[in-house]
Design an enzyme around this catalytic site. Structure first.
Site, PDB file in Angstrom:
ATOM      1  N   ASN A  10       0.870  -1.180   0.000  1.00  0.00           N
ATOM      2  CA  ASN A  10       0.000   0.000   0.000  1.00  0.00           C
ATOM      3  C   ASN A  10       0.906   1.229   0.000  1.00  0.00           C
ATOM      4  O   ASN A  10       1.495   1.568   1.027  1.00  0.00           O
ATOM      5  CB  ASN A  10      -0.881  -0.049   1.256  1.00  0.00           C
ATOM      6  CG  ASN A  10      -1.710   1.209   1.441  1.00  0.00           C
ATOM      7  OD1 ASN A  10      -1.811   2.044   0.548  1.00  0.00           O
ATOM      8  ND2 ASN A  10      -2.316   1.347   2.624  1.00  0.00           N
ATOM      9  N   TRP A  11       1.024   1.845  -1.163  1.00  0.00           N
ATOM     10  CA  TRP A  11       1.944   2.995  -1.279  1.00  0.00           C
ATOM     11  C   TRP A  11       1.381   4.262  -0.629  1.00  0.00           C
ATOM     12  O   TRP A  11       2.078   5.259  -0.500  1.00  0.00           O
ATOM     13  CB  TRP A  11       2.265   3.258  -2.762  1.00  0.00           C
ATOM     14  CG  TRP A  11       3.289   2.334  -3.331  1.00  0.00           C
ATOM     15  CD1 TRP A  11       3.713   1.131  -2.810  1.00  0.00           C
ATOM     16  CD2 TRP A  11       4.061   2.527  -4.537  1.00  0.00           C
ATOM     17  NE1 TRP A  11       4.672   0.569  -3.615  1.00  0.00           N
ATOM     18  CE2 TRP A  11       4.914   1.400  -4.682  1.00  0.00           C
ATOM     19  CE3 TRP A  11       4.104   3.526  -5.497  1.00  0.00           C
ATOM     20  CZ2 TRP A  11       5.801   1.266  -5.758  1.00  0.00           C
ATOM     21  CZ3 TRP A  11       4.983   3.389  -6.565  1.00  0.00           C
ATOM     22  CH2 TRP A  11       5.827   2.279  -6.688  1.00  0.00           C
ATOM     23  N   LYS A  12       0.103   4.242  -0.270  1.00  0.00           N
ATOM     24  CA  LYS A  12      -0.537   5.428   0.332  1.00  0.00           C
ATOM     25  C   LYS A  12      -0.304   6.645  -0.567  1.00  0.00           C
ATOM     26  O   LYS A  12      -0.246   6.499  -1.784  1.00  0.00           O
ATOM     27  CB  LYS A  12      -0.038   5.632   1.764  1.00  0.00           C
ATOM     28  CG  LYS A  12      -0.152   4.342   2.587  1.00  0.00           C
ATOM     29  CD  LYS A  12       0.088   4.535   4.041  1.00  0.00           C
ATOM     30  CE  LYS A  12      -0.071   3.198   4.752  1.00  0.00           C
ATOM     31  NZ  LYS A  12       0.012   3.289   6.183  1.00  0.00           N
ATOM     32  N   HIS A  97      -9.509   1.478   5.101  1.00  0.00           N
ATOM     33  CA  HIS A  97      -8.215   1.626   5.782  1.00  0.00           C
ATOM     34  C   HIS A  97      -8.388   2.586   6.957  1.00  0.00           C
ATOM     35  O   HIS A  97      -9.143   3.564   6.871  1.00  0.00           O
ATOM     36  CB  HIS A  97      -7.160   2.146   4.802  1.00  0.00           C
ATOM     37  CG  HIS A  97      -5.784   2.069   5.369  1.00  0.00           C
ATOM     38  ND1 HIS A  97      -5.314   2.991   6.286  1.00  0.00           N
ATOM     39  CD2 HIS A  97      -4.779   1.170   5.180  1.00  0.00           C
ATOM     40  CE1 HIS A  97      -4.076   2.648   6.630  1.00  0.00           C
ATOM     41  NE2 HIS A  97      -3.733   1.561   5.976  1.00  0.00           N
ATOM     42  N   GLU A  99      -6.654   4.901   8.014  1.00  0.00           N
ATOM     43  CA  GLU A  99      -6.362   6.312   7.714  1.00  0.00           C
ATOM     44  C   GLU A  99      -7.571   6.975   7.062  1.00  0.00           C
ATOM     45  O   GLU A  99      -7.829   8.168   7.262  1.00  0.00           O
ATOM     46  CB  GLU A  99      -5.109   6.402   6.830  1.00  0.00           C
ATOM     47  CG  GLU A  99      -3.862   6.132   7.666  1.00  0.00           C
ATOM     48  CD  GLU A  99      -2.684   5.547   6.906  1.00  0.00           C
ATOM     49  OE1 GLU A  99      -2.677   5.583   5.668  1.00  0.00           O
ATOM     50  OE2 GLU A  99      -1.759   5.047   7.582  1.00  0.00           O
ATOM     51  N   GLU A 167      -5.405  -4.666  10.804  1.00  0.00           N
ATOM     52  CA  GLU A 167      -4.326  -3.703  11.014  1.00  0.00           C
ATOM     53  C   GLU A 167      -4.596  -2.924  12.298  1.00  0.00           C
ATOM     54  O   GLU A 167      -5.367  -1.952  12.292  1.00  0.00           O
ATOM     55  CB  GLU A 167      -4.269  -2.710   9.846  1.00  0.00           C
ATOM     56  CG  GLU A 167      -4.017  -3.354   8.510  1.00  0.00           C
ATOM     57  CD  GLU A 167      -3.454  -2.359   7.494  1.00  0.00           C
ATOM     58  OE1 GLU A 167      -2.367  -2.601   6.994  1.00  0.00           O
ATOM     59  OE2 GLU A 167      -4.100  -1.332   7.247  1.00  0.00           O
ATOM     60  N   GLY A 173       2.690   2.198  10.739  1.00  0.00           N
ATOM     61  CA  GLY A 173       3.697   3.242  10.536  1.00  0.00           C
ATOM     62  C   GLY A 173       4.442   3.632  11.791  1.00  0.00           C
ATOM     63  O   GLY A 173       5.154   4.632  11.813  1.00  0.00           O
ATOM     64  N   SER A 212       3.484  -2.211  10.355  1.00  0.00           N
ATOM     65  CA  SER A 212       4.934  -2.303  10.574  1.00  0.00           C
ATOM     66  C   SER A 212       5.519  -3.667  10.227  1.00  0.00           C
ATOM     67  O   SER A 212       6.447  -4.125  10.885  1.00  0.00           O
ATOM     68  CB  SER A 212       5.280  -1.901  12.011  1.00  0.00           C
ATOM     69  OG  SER A 212       4.918  -0.546  12.231  1.00  0.00           O
ATOM     70  N   GLY A 233       2.785  -1.214   4.268  1.00  0.00           N
ATOM     71  CA  GLY A 233       2.842   0.205   3.931  1.00  0.00           C
ATOM     72  C   GLY A 233       4.270   0.630   3.626  1.00  0.00           C
ATOM     73  O   GLY A 233       4.785   0.428   2.529  1.00  0.00           O
ATOM     74  N   GLY A 234       4.941   1.211   4.623  1.00  0.00           N
ATOM     75  CA  GLY A 234       6.277   1.786   4.439  1.00  0.00           C
ATOM     76  C   GLY A 234       7.252   0.870   3.703  1.00  0.00           C
ATOM     77  O   GLY A 234       7.970   1.312   2.801  1.00  0.00           O
TER      78      GLY A 234
END
Ligand code: PGA
Length: 257
Positions: A10-12, A97, A99, A167, A173, A212, A233-234
Site C-alpha cells: 500500500n503505497w498510500k 483503511h 487512515e 491492522e 507506521g 509495521s 505500507g512503508g
C-alpha cells in the site's frame, strides 16, 4: 482448502512517475516474475495506477486501488470510482483503511457501500479492520474488530472476492508490531466471525496482517496459522524490502505446500 498467500503493498500518498522504477527493480529481485504460488499486489496512488499496471503486468504483479467511491459514476468531484480503478487495470481495491476511517470519517456503513461498489466493478476487495490503542488497552479489541467486520463486509462477500486486513491502528507506521500471540488470536477470532456470519465458505477468506511488517519480522508473522499474507505500507516503497517480504512469504508457502 489451502488459502493462497497475498502480499499487498500500500503505497498510500507516495509515488511519482520516477518511482515507477521500483517496479522494474522489484520484478528483477523476484527473478523476473512473481512466484506462481502466491499473489503479489501493489496499490499505488490513483494517478499512477494505469502506468504502474503496465509496468507490473509482465512480472505477474497485480495492481489495486487504495479507496473508491460507493457510486459507479456521477457528480462527486475529486473521487474515483471502482469502475475507474478497474478500467485503469486494477484487480483489487482496499476499503476502510484506518487512515480513511480517521481522516475522512468513514464509518462501517460507508465502507460496506464502497466494498459493494468494488464487487460490482469486478474487483476483489480488501476490507481493513483494526482497533486503536485505547480500545486494546480497554480490552475491547475483539469486540471492535467484530463490529467493524459485521458492519463493513459487503453483501455478496465470498472467500474468492473478499479479503480482510487486520491492522491494529497503533501498529501502522509506528514500528510497533502486535505480539505474535495477539495476531494469532485476532486472526482466529476474525475467521470465527466470518464463519458465524457467512458460513464455512466465507471462513476461508484470506486474512492479512498489516502494521509495521518489515523484512525482519515478516516470516514470524506469516507462519501463523490464520495469517494469509500482509498489507505492507512503508516497507512496500522500497523494492528490496518488499521483495524480501515476498521471499519470507514464499519460504512459508514452500514449507506448507
Ligand atoms: P505500515 O502500514 O506497514 O507502514 O505500518 C501498513 C498499512 O497501513 O497498510
Amino acid at each position: 482448502m489451502t488459502r493462497r498467500m497475498l502480499i499487498a503493498g500500500n503505497w498510500k500518498m507516495n509515488g511519482l512517475q520516477g518511482n515507477r522504477q521500483e517496479i522494474d527493480a522489484l520484478t528483477s529481485l523476484l527473478g523476473g516474475h512473481a512466484p506462481d504460488s502466491l499473489d503479489v499486489l501493489i496499490c499505488p496512488p490513483a494517478t499512477l495506477l494505469a502506468d504502474l499496471g503496465r509496468d507490473c503486468a509482465p512480472g505477474g504483479i497485480k495492481t489495486g486501488g487504495q479507496d473508491c467511491h460507493f457510486a459507479d459514476c456521477g457528480a462527486h468531484t475529486g473521487d474515483v470510482s471502482a469502475l475507474m480503478l478497474k478500467d485503469a487495470g486494477a484487480d483489487y481495491v482496499i476499503v476502510g483503511h484506518s487512515e480513511r476511517r480517521a481522516d475522512h470519517h468513514e464509518d462501517n456503513a460507508l465502507v460496506k457501500l464502497k466494498a459493494e461498489a468494488g464487487l460490482r466493478a469486478g474487483l476483489d476487495v480488501i476490507v481493513c479492520v483494526g482497533e486503536t490503542l485505547i480500545e486494546r488497552e480497554d480490552g475491547r479489541a475483539a469486540d471492535v474488530v467484530k463490529s467493524q467486520l459485521l458492519g463493513s463486509l459487503p453483501d455478496g462477500a465470498s472467500a474468492q472476492n473478499c479479503i480482510i486486513a487486520y491492522e491494529p491502528v497503533w501498529a501502522i507506521g509506528t514500528g510497533k508490531v502486535a505480539g505474535l500471540h495477539d495476531i494469532a488470536q485476532m486472526h482466529a477470532h476474525i475467521r470465527a466471525v466470518l464463519g458465524e456470519n457467512g458460513g464455512a465458505e466465507l471462513a476461508q477468506a484470506r486474512v492479512l496482517y498489516g502494521g509495521s511488517v518489515k523484512p525482519g519480522n515478516a516470516k514470524d508473522i506469516f507462519v501463523l496459522d490464520d495469517v494469509d499474507g500482509g498489507l505492507i505500507g512503508g516497507a512496500s516503497l522500497k523494492a528490496a524490502d518488499f521483495a524480501a517480504i515476498v521471499d519470507a512469504a514464499l519460504t512459508v508457502v514452500n514449507h506448507n505446500p
